[in-house]
Write a protein that holds these residues in place. Structure first.
Motif, PDB file in Angstrom:
ATOM      1  N   LEU A  43      20.339  41.831 -12.076  1.00 50.42           N
ATOM      2  CA  LEU A  43      20.746  43.230 -12.217  1.00 50.42           C
ATOM      3  C   LEU A  43      21.831  43.498 -11.186  1.00 50.42           C
ATOM      4  O   LEU A  43      21.562  43.597  -9.994  1.00 50.42           O
ATOM      5  N   ARG A  44      23.066  43.598 -11.683  1.00 51.26           N
ATOM      6  CA  ARG A  44      24.221  43.649 -10.790  1.00 51.26           C
ATOM      7  C   ARG A  44      24.955  44.981 -10.917  1.00 51.26           C
ATOM      8  O   ARG A  44      24.953  45.608 -11.985  1.00 51.26           O
ATOM      9  N   PRO A  45      25.625  45.407  -9.842  1.00 51.16           N
ATOM     10  CA  PRO A  45      26.368  46.666  -9.910  1.00 51.16           C
ATOM     11  C   PRO A  45      27.615  46.535 -10.773  1.00 51.16           C
ATOM     12  O   PRO A  45      28.299  45.506 -10.741  1.00 51.16           O
ATOM     13  N   ILE A  46      27.915  47.576 -11.531  1.00 49.55           N
ATOM     14  CA  ILE A  46      29.148  47.577 -12.320  1.00 49.55           C
ATOM     15  C   ILE A  46      30.306  48.153 -11.520  1.00 49.55           C
ATOM     16  O   ILE A  46      31.433  48.202 -12.007  1.00 49.55           O
ATOM     17  N   GLN A  47      30.042  48.598 -10.284  1.00 46.40           N
ATOM     18  CA  GLN A  47      31.053  49.199  -9.430  1.00 46.40           C
ATOM     19  C   GLN A  47      30.911  48.596  -8.039  1.00 46.40           C
ATOM     20  O   GLN A  47      29.938  47.918  -7.743  1.00 46.40           O
ATOM     21  N   ALA A  48      31.912  48.839  -7.211  1.00 46.61           N
ATOM     22  CA  ALA A  48      31.854  48.375  -5.823  1.00 46.61           C
ATOM     23  C   ALA A  48      31.756  49.582  -4.893  1.00 46.61           C
ATOM     24  O   ALA A  48      32.369  50.623  -5.132  1.00 46.61           O
ATOM     25  N   GLY A  49      30.966  49.426  -3.844  1.00 42.97           N
ATOM     26  CA  GLY A  49      30.925  50.425  -2.786  1.00 42.97           C
ATOM     27  C   GLY A  49      29.873  51.500  -2.914  1.00 42.97           C
ATOM     28  O   GLY A  49      29.707  52.309  -2.000  1.00 42.97           O
ATOM     29  N   ALA A  50      29.132  51.532  -4.014  1.00 39.61           N
ATOM     30  CA  ALA A  50      28.081  52.552  -4.158  1.00 39.61           C
ATOM     31  C   ALA A  50      26.884  52.171  -3.288  1.00 39.61           C
ATOM     32  O   ALA A  50      26.493  51.010  -3.213  1.00 39.61           O
ATOM     33  N   ARG A  51      26.294  53.158  -2.644  1.00 45.67           N
ATOM     34  CA  ARG A  51      25.097  52.948  -1.825  1.00 45.67           C
ATOM     35  C   ARG A  51      24.205  54.160  -2.004  1.00 45.67           C
ATOM     36  O   ARG A  51      24.554  55.265  -1.575  1.00 45.67           O
ATOM     37  N   ILE A  52      23.061  53.963  -2.647  1.00 42.53           N
ATOM     38  CA  ILE A  52      22.190  55.089  -2.975  1.00 42.53           C
ATOM     39  C   ILE A  52      20.742  54.777  -2.626  1.00 42.53           C
ATOM     40  O   ILE A  52      20.346  53.620  -2.505  1.00 42.53           O
ATOM     41  N   ALA A  53      19.958  55.834  -2.464  1.00 45.07           N
ATOM     42  CA  ALA A  53      18.503  55.730  -2.385  1.00 45.07           C
ATOM     43  C   ALA A  53      17.932  56.984  -3.025  1.00 45.07           C
ATOM     44  O   ALA A  53      18.359  58.106  -2.716  1.00 45.07           O
ATOM     45  N   GLY A  54      16.981  56.789  -3.933  1.00 43.54           N
ATOM     46  CA  GLY A  54      16.396  57.930  -4.616  1.00 43.54           C
ATOM     47  C   GLY A  54      15.001  57.611  -5.106  1.00 43.54           C
ATOM     48  O   GLY A  54      14.542  56.466  -5.038  1.00 43.54           O
ATOM     49  N   SER A  55      14.316  58.630  -5.587  1.00 44.93           N
ATOM     50  CA  SER A  55      12.984  58.451  -6.153  1.00 44.93           C
ATOM     51  C   SER A  55      13.095  57.987  -7.597  1.00 44.93           C
ATOM     52  O   SER A  55      13.935  58.469  -8.358  1.00 44.93           O
ATOM     53  N   ALA A  56      12.219  57.047  -7.973  1.00 46.57           N
ATOM     54  CA  ALA A  56      12.298  56.448  -9.301  1.00 46.57           C
ATOM     55  C   ALA A  56      11.722  57.353 -10.378  1.00 46.57           C
ATOM     56  O   ALA A  56      10.592  57.842 -10.264  1.00 46.57           O
ATOM     57  N   VAL A  57      12.504  57.553 -11.428  1.00 45.20           N
ATOM     58  CA  VAL A  57      12.006  58.040 -12.709  1.00 45.20           C
ATOM     59  C   VAL A  57      12.026  56.830 -13.629  1.00 45.20           C
ATOM     60  O   VAL A  57      13.080  56.251 -13.882  1.00 45.20           O
ATOM     61  N   THR A  58      10.868  56.397 -14.088  1.00 44.34           N
ATOM     62  CA  THR A  58      10.772  55.151 -14.834  1.00 44.34           C
ATOM     63  C   THR A  58      10.767  55.397 -16.340  1.00 44.34           C
ATOM     64  O   THR A  58      10.215  56.383 -16.825  1.00 44.34           O
TER      65      THR A  58
END
Length: 228
Positions: A43-58
């Motif tokens: 599972l790889r990023p389609i963009q460069a430089g994004a950095r996130i943290a969030g709560s999962a909605v599954t």
């Protein structure tokens, strides 16, 4: 209870904890949690430089069918990361710019997708980050039931609704909701330790000496010889 459910839940990680996890980054959080929680590097990023943290909605979907992603949009709250998997392996393009626009309107900050994504240029232009197994033009239907906010497996990791998702250029890590505070504390300690080591390395000290690796080389039978 129906086998297919949409669970309404308020379970979320506190905003300040998520901010700290994002600042630490996926690799540091993984190490801080005892090298646990790493989602498959497939599972790889389609963009460069994004950095996130969030709560999962599954979201659990039938392969080739994105009906339940549309259903999940209603359950998204600001700061959430939507984590999508399929009930059998799939690389079909489950999400594009229209669904991303809808998710963003509800406050989603990114998507982790154990399937395919499309409209990549548009998603990059939007600045909407996605980590996916594939990029695919293959479209989907909206016909099959699934579930929202139930435990799922994505990228080889069990993910529960409300778990912390940390994602950046290195990949994706999940931290169970019950451990987020202690993992953040450990991540901050690790970051401080690495900052000190970085200064020593920048000053010219060798890792061989800083990590006391010379005795290990000797123990392993590695010898120095001078070229004649």
């Amino acid at each position: 209870m129906s086998r297919h459910v949409i669970v309404r839940t308020s379970k979320r990680v506190p905003e300040q904890v998520l901010k700290g996890l994002a600042e630490a980054g996926a690799s540091t959080v993984h190490e801080a949690d005892g090298r646990r929680g790493a989602v498959s590097p497939d599972l790889r990023p389609i963009q460069a430089g994004a950095r996130i943290a969030g709560s999962a909605v599954t979201v659990s979907c039938h392969p080739g069918d994105n009906l339940m992603i549309h259903a999940a949009v209603e359950q998204v709250r600001p700061g959430d990361v939507v984590v999508i998997t399929t009930t059998s392996p799939s690389t079909d393009g489950m999400l594009g710019d229209l669904l991303a626009t809808s998710l963003r309107a509800r406050g989603a900050i990114g998507v982790i997708l154990d399937a395919g994504v499309r409209d990549v240029a548009e998603l990059r232009a939007m600045g909407f980050p996605v980590w996916s197994r594939a990029v695919s033009t293959q479209g989907t239907v909206k016909a099959s039931p699934g579930s929202v906010n139930v435990p799922i497996v994505a990228g080889g990791q069990v993910i529960h609704p409300g778990d912390a998702i940390v994602a950046d250029d290195d990949g994706v890590v999940v931290v169970p909701h019950a451990r987020v505070a202690e993992v953040l504390e450990a991540a901050r300690a690790r970051t401080a330790n690495e900052d000190a080591k970085r200064q020593r390395l920048a000053a010219g000290e060798l890792g061989l000496d800083m990590y006391r690796l010379r005795p290990l080389l000797e123990e392993l039978g590695v010898v120095y010889v001078d070229e004649s």
